[in-house]
Design a protein around this motif. Structure first.
Motif, short mmCIF file in Angstrom:
data_model
loop_
_atom_site.label_atom_id
_atom_site.label_comp_id
_atom_site.label_asym_id
_atom_site.label_seq_id
_atom_site.Cartn_x
_atom_site.Cartn_y
_atom_site.Cartn_z
N ARG A 41 0.83 -1.21 0.00
CA ARG A 41 0.00 0.00 0.00
C ARG A 41 0.86 1.25 0.00
NH1 ARG A 41 -5.13 1.78 3.80
NH2 ARG A 41 -4.98 4.03 3.39
N ARG A 44 2.28 1.96 -3.43
CA ARG A 44 1.26 2.50 -4.35
C ARG A 44 0.96 3.96 -4.03
NH1 ARG A 44 -2.80 -0.03 -2.56
NH2 ARG A 44 -3.95 1.71 -1.64
N GLU A 45 0.76 4.27 -2.76
CA GLU A 45 0.40 5.64 -2.40
C GLU A 45 1.57 6.61 -2.60
OE1 GLU A 45 -1.39 5.87 1.44
OE2 GLU A 45 -3.13 4.67 0.85
N GLU A 48 1.46 7.49 -6.19
CA GLU A 48 0.34 8.41 -6.42
C GLU A 48 0.69 9.83 -5.98
OE1 GLU A 48 -3.20 5.02 -5.88
OE2 GLU A 48 -2.70 6.38 -4.23
N THR A 91 4.67 -1.00 -7.61
CA THR A 91 4.15 0.30 -8.03
C THR A 91 3.29 0.11 -9.27
OG1 THR A 91 6.11 1.43 -7.18
CG2 THR A 91 4.77 2.63 -8.79
N PRO A 92 2.04 0.56 -9.27
CA PRO A 92 1.17 0.37 -10.43
C PRO A 92 1.73 1.08 -11.67
CG PRO A 92 -0.12 1.01 -8.50
CD PRO A 92 1.32 1.20 -8.14
#
Length: 273
Positions: A41, A44-45, A48, A91-92
């Motif tokens: 998480r 990912r954040e 972002e 990481t997306p």
């Protein structure tokens, strides 16, 4: 003294953001109970948040910091090991990749980033620090690139940037022994640019961020990218950009404002246009 107030994080941690002076994005690692150990998480954040910095035209510079006494103890291995074993990205795709490695499927960061690290700063923490444009360390830091102790490759940029900053011998010293070293050694190796008292860390980072935010935004981005092009593609590739980039900048509204400010002997008021 600037003291961001974090939200109560979930067990897997989170990334908190806060805008300062309408132009600076504070990006905070928020899992202090686990020494900011990295989880999927959080990866990912973080991506972002870096993407937000680039996409918001009002933001000019980012500051990466951490809540609690420590920057990060590194990966929370039980939570990320399956991703590593399967080779899955943490990481997306499509976002700005914070390690700044130019990997396919990811965007490259355009705007400058300052890293402010304190306490324990292990593995991924060092790599994110080295991926930033400027790093400031508190005088209480303990660093270690300890992947070899866990049969893992330091694949977030340490093998590239440690040698680039400190030379091959110094890089091998820390990469192959997994030793712990302090802020003075990090400064000697050029892994960080400044060492300050721990109580002054975030304010020192924000002072630098404000200096950068006061400059012409397009020129800041262009200068940063030209430095990286020289490192990654060589001097000739960077020099080839001098003419076209200079012409583009010279035609901007900010260039005209810079001339007016010079004539009128006042600080320039740049808009990014």
């Amino acid at each position: 003294m600037t003291t961001p107030i974090p939200r109560t994080p979930p067990p897997e941690g989170c990334i908190d953001t806060q805008v300062i002076d309408d132009q600076i994005l504070l990006i905070g690692l928020n899992r202090p109970a686990k020494r900011n150990g990295w989880t999927p998480r959080m990866f990912r954040e973080l991506a972002e948040a870096y993407t937000r910095l680039d996409d918001d035209p009002t933001l000019r510079v980012g500051v990466l910091h951490a809540f609690g006494e420590h920057f990060t103890a590194g990966l929370d291995l039980p939570l990320v090991v399956e991703h590593l074993q399967r080779g899955e990205p943490l990481t997306p795709y499509g976002l700005v990749e914070p390690h700044e490695l130019g990997l396919p499927g990811y965007r490259r960061r355009q705007k400058p980033m300052i890293a402010a690290v304190q306490g324990i700063c292990f593995t991924v923490g060092i790599e994110l620090m080295l991926a930033a444009d400027i790093a400031i360390a508190a005088d209480n830091c303990r660093f270690s690139q300890m992947e070899v102790q866990r049969a893992i490759l330091p694949a977030g940029g340490a093998t590239l940037r440690m040698a680039e900053r400190a030379g091959v011998g110094n890089a091998m010293l820390h990469l192959l022994t997994a030793d712990q070293f302090d802020s003075a050694e990090a400064l000697r190796c050029h892994f960080v640019q400044k060492v300050v008292p721990a109580a002054e860390l975030l304010d020192s980072a924000l002072t630098l961020a404000r200096r950068i935010a006061a400059q012409a935004p397009q020129a800041v981005v262009a200068t940063r990218l030209n430095v990286l092009k020289a490192i990654e593609l060589g001097q000739a590739a960077a020099v080839a950009d001098f003419g076209p980039v200079q012409r583009r900048l010279a035609a901007s509204e900010d260039a005209a404002e810079g001339v007016r400010a010079f004539i009128e002997k006042r600080p320039a008021r740049f808009t990014g246009r």
